[in-house]
Design a protein around this motif. Structure first.
Motif, PDB file in Angstrom:
ATOM      1  N   GLU A 156       0.828  -1.208   0.000  1.00  0.00           N
ATOM      2  CA  GLU A 156       0.000   0.000   0.000  1.00  0.00           C
ATOM      3  C   GLU A 156       0.863   1.260   0.000  1.00  0.00           C
ATOM      4  O   GLU A 156       0.351   2.355  -0.203  1.00  0.00           O
ATOM      5  CB  GLU A 156      -0.920   0.005   1.225  1.00  0.00           C
ATOM      6  CG  GLU A 156      -1.930  -1.123   1.260  1.00  0.00           C
ATOM      7  CD  GLU A 156      -2.927  -1.030   0.110  1.00  0.00           C
ATOM      8  OE1 GLU A 156      -3.360   0.088  -0.208  1.00  0.00           O
ATOM      9  OE2 GLU A 156      -3.263  -2.082  -0.463  1.00  0.00           O
ATOM     10  N   VAL A 192       5.139   2.238  -5.067  1.00  0.00           N
ATOM     11  CA  VAL A 192       4.914   2.258  -6.515  1.00  0.00           C
ATOM     12  C   VAL A 192       6.286   2.083  -7.172  1.00  0.00           C
ATOM     13  O   VAL A 192       7.257   2.721  -6.764  1.00  0.00           O
ATOM     14  CB  VAL A 192       4.294   3.591  -6.991  1.00  0.00           C
ATOM     15  CG1 VAL A 192       4.151   3.592  -8.517  1.00  0.00           C
ATOM     16  CG2 VAL A 192       2.955   3.835  -6.332  1.00  0.00           C
ATOM     17  N   HIS A 208       5.390  -5.920 -13.462  1.00  0.00           N
ATOM     18  CA  HIS A 208       4.014  -6.393 -13.293  1.00  0.00           C
ATOM     19  C   HIS A 208       3.929  -7.905 -13.468  1.00  0.00           C
ATOM     20  O   HIS A 208       3.197  -8.589 -12.727  1.00  0.00           O
ATOM     21  CB  HIS A 208       3.091  -5.700 -14.285  1.00  0.00           C
ATOM     22  CG  HIS A 208       1.675  -6.196 -14.241  1.00  0.00           C
ATOM     23  ND1 HIS A 208       0.852  -6.009 -13.142  1.00  0.00           N
ATOM     24  CD2 HIS A 208       0.947  -6.898 -15.156  1.00  0.00           C
ATOM     25  CE1 HIS A 208      -0.317  -6.567 -13.385  1.00  0.00           C
ATOM     26  NE2 HIS A 208      -0.287  -7.110 -14.587  1.00  0.00           N
ATOM     27  N   LYS A 250       2.126  -2.188  -7.306  1.00  0.00           N
ATOM     28  CA  LYS A 250       1.584  -1.060  -8.062  1.00  0.00           C
ATOM     29  C   LYS A 250       2.690  -0.480  -8.937  1.00  0.00           C
ATOM     30  O   LYS A 250       3.806  -0.246  -8.470  1.00  0.00           O
ATOM     31  CB  LYS A 250       1.057  -0.001  -7.097  1.00  0.00           C
ATOM     32  CG  LYS A 250       0.177   1.060  -7.740  1.00  0.00           C
ATOM     33  CD  LYS A 250      -0.467   1.915  -6.651  1.00  0.00           C
ATOM     34  CE  LYS A 250      -1.450   2.910  -7.237  1.00  0.00           C
ATOM     35  NZ  LYS A 250      -2.120   3.695  -6.169  1.00  0.00           N
ATOM     36  N   THR A 251       2.381  -0.239 -10.222  1.00  0.00           N
ATOM     37  CA  THR A 251       3.386   0.210 -11.166  1.00  0.00           C
ATOM     38  C   THR A 251       2.983   1.527 -11.830  1.00  0.00           C
ATOM     39  O   THR A 251       1.811   1.880 -11.890  1.00  0.00           O
ATOM     40  CB  THR A 251       3.605  -0.843 -12.266  1.00  0.00           C
ATOM     41  OG1 THR A 251       2.334  -1.153 -12.862  1.00  0.00           O
ATOM     42  CG2 THR A 251       4.238  -2.106 -11.712  1.00  0.00           C
ATOM     43  N   SER A 288       0.153  -1.253 -16.149  1.00  0.00           N
ATOM     44  CA  SER A 288       0.553  -0.095 -15.350  1.00  0.00           C
ATOM     45  C   SER A 288      -0.658   0.488 -14.621  1.00  0.00           C
ATOM     46  O   SER A 288      -1.721   0.675 -15.212  1.00  0.00           O
ATOM     47  CB  SER A 288       1.182   0.965 -16.255  1.00  0.00           C
ATOM     48  OG  SER A 288       1.714   2.023 -15.496  1.00  0.00           O
ATOM     49  N   ASP A 289      -0.456   0.791 -13.343  1.00  0.00           N
ATOM     50  CA  ASP A 289      -1.525   1.380 -12.539  1.00  0.00           C
ATOM     51  C   ASP A 289      -1.547   2.904 -12.636  1.00  0.00           C
ATOM     52  O   ASP A 289      -2.541   3.532 -12.279  1.00  0.00           O
ATOM     53  CB  ASP A 289      -1.348   0.996 -11.068  1.00  0.00           C
ATOM     54  CG  ASP A 289      -1.436  -0.497 -10.862  1.00  0.00           C
ATOM     55  OD1 ASP A 289      -2.565  -1.006 -10.786  1.00  0.00           O
ATOM     56  OD2 ASP A 289      -0.381  -1.157 -10.785  1.00  0.00           O
ATOM     57  N   GLN A 290      -0.427   3.463 -13.099  1.00  0.00           N
ATOM     58  CA  GLN A 290      -0.319   4.914 -13.221  1.00  0.00           C
ATOM     59  C   GLN A 290       0.331   5.279 -14.552  1.00  0.00           C
ATOM     60  O   GLN A 290       1.186   4.547 -15.063  1.00  0.00           O
ATOM     61  CB  GLN A 290       0.548   5.496 -12.096  1.00  0.00           C
ATOM     62  CG  GLN A 290      -0.009   5.305 -10.706  1.00  0.00           C
ATOM     63  CD  GLN A 290       0.932   5.831  -9.638  1.00  0.00           C
ATOM     64  OE1 GLN A 290       2.102   6.132  -9.893  1.00  0.00           O
ATOM     65  NE2 GLN A 290       0.430   5.956  -8.412  1.00  0.00           N
ATOM     66  N   SER A 293      -7.114   0.148 -14.151  1.00  0.00           N
ATOM     67  CA  SER A 293      -5.753  -0.362 -14.014  1.00  0.00           C
ATOM     68  C   SER A 293      -5.780  -1.885 -13.923  1.00  0.00           C
ATOM     69  O   SER A 293      -6.856  -2.485 -13.822  1.00  0.00           O
ATOM     70  CB  SER A 293      -5.120   0.215 -12.754  1.00  0.00           C
ATOM     71  OG  SER A 293      -5.657  -0.422 -11.600  1.00  0.00           O
ATOM     72  N   HIS A 343      -5.306  -3.603 -11.481  1.00  0.00           N
ATOM     73  CA  HIS A 343      -5.911  -3.990 -10.210  1.00  0.00           C
ATOM     74  C   HIS A 343      -7.383  -3.618 -10.118  1.00  0.00           C
ATOM     75  O   HIS A 343      -7.989  -3.679  -9.046  1.00  0.00           O
ATOM     76  CB  HIS A 343      -5.128  -3.363  -9.053  1.00  0.00           C
ATOM     77  CG  HIS A 343      -3.741  -3.924  -8.916  1.00  0.00           C
ATOM     78  ND1 HIS A 343      -2.606  -3.224  -9.247  1.00  0.00           N
ATOM     79  CD2 HIS A 343      -3.309  -5.149  -8.515  1.00  0.00           C
ATOM     80  CE1 HIS A 343      -1.539  -3.967  -9.036  1.00  0.00           C
ATOM     81  NE2 HIS A 343      -1.943  -5.147  -8.597  1.00  0.00           N
TER      82      HIS A 343
END
Length: 290
Positions: free
Chosen positions: A181, A184, A197, A204-205, A223-225, A246, A248
């Motif tokens: 949490e 990144v 990933h 989190k990427t 990619s989460d961002q 994303s 997730h």
């Protein structure tokens, strides 16, 4: 009796109204939720030498939980926290090793790099600050109860650095659910982000750059961002990012960099960015607060 009934009804109505009004704490929480996350770039790098433990501590002293740092690899396979592929800009390597130009990180052992002064170039008060290993850096971040955006630099120079970085993070306890949490991992290399990933899907990427809008769905598979320069974004671009999910299953996020002034901080906050990476976290916090 009629007057008393009306008075009672009015009192009940006013009481219900008070209950419906948001409390100051709720108002503050809502404002905080709408405020972009502030990430101290290479630590509080406007106030202490970048990527040093001193910069991490400065960010902590200023009240910032999130810091960003960069990782390179030494000749003997150790990971160190440094932005440039060369040691020349932020250390006294030319003085200690004058015959070893161009002073690339990959040409020096971790022990040789540990001898370097990484603080004097910034200010004499930081003389003797060292280039930390990734292990040392992670321990300091953990001690300060901070959170981390970790950038894998120049992955084309260091084959396998993705797995090596994850190994260090795992050894330092940063791949357990609680720490995930707070972490990144980002890179300018799309293949590197994809590799992280694949190796650790729970991590989190973030991809550093500004892909074309038509290409964003592909990036959202690994990619989460999407983390672009603030000079390259608009409100429509931010909206296009947020419209996607994303890996997730959450809305795709955007951290933008490197914003060091109030005007641009307010501008990108108005676009709805999730976070702002900055050398001057205090300036950005003040500009975007509330």
């Amino acid at each position: 009796m009629h007057v008393r009934a009306v008075a009672a009804a009015t009192t009940a109505f006013l009481g219900a109204t008070v209950l419906l009004l948001p409390t100051p704490a709720a108002v503050a929480a809502a404002a905080e939720a709408d405020t972009p996350l502030v990430v101290a770039h290479r630590g509080a790098s406007a106030y202490a030498p970048e990527n040093t433990l001193a910069a991490v501590d400065k960010a902590d002293a200023m009240g910032f939980e999130w810091v960003e740092n960069d990782v390179q690899r030494t000749r003997d396979g150790r990971l160190v926290v440094l932005h440039d592929a060369t040691l020349a800009r932020t250390t006294n390597v030319e003085e200690l090793y004058p015959e070893r130009a161009p002073w690339n990180v990959a040409d020096f052992t971790a022990a040789e790099i540990a001898r370097l002064d990484a603080g004097s170039w910034f200010n004499d008060s930081y003389a003797g600050a060292r280039v930390p290993t990734l292990e040392q850096y992670m321990r300091r971040v953990s001690r300060n109860h901070q959170k981390l955006v970790l950038e894998i630099k120049n992955p084309q120079l260091y084959p396998g650095i993705e797995q090596e970085t994850l190994k260090v993070l795992g050894n330092e306890g940063w791949l357990d659910p609680a720490h995930l949490e707070k972490l990144v991992i980002q890179s300018f290399g799309a293949d590197t982000v994809r590799r992280v990933h694949e190796l650790r899907p729970a991590v989190k990427t973030g991809f550093l750059g500004t892909p074309d809008i038509v290409d964003l769905p592909d990036y959202a598979t690994f990619s989460d961002q999407i983390n672009p320069s603030y000079t390259t974004i608009s409100d429509s671009y931010v909206a296009a990012i947020h419209a996607l999910k994303s890996p997730h299953g959450k809305p795709l996020e955007i951290l933008t960099w490197t914003v060091n002034d109030a005007v641009n901080a307010r501008r990108v906050a108005g676009y709805g960015v999730n976070g702002i990476i900055t050398n001057k976290p205090d300036v950005v916090r003040e500009a975007t607060r509330g």
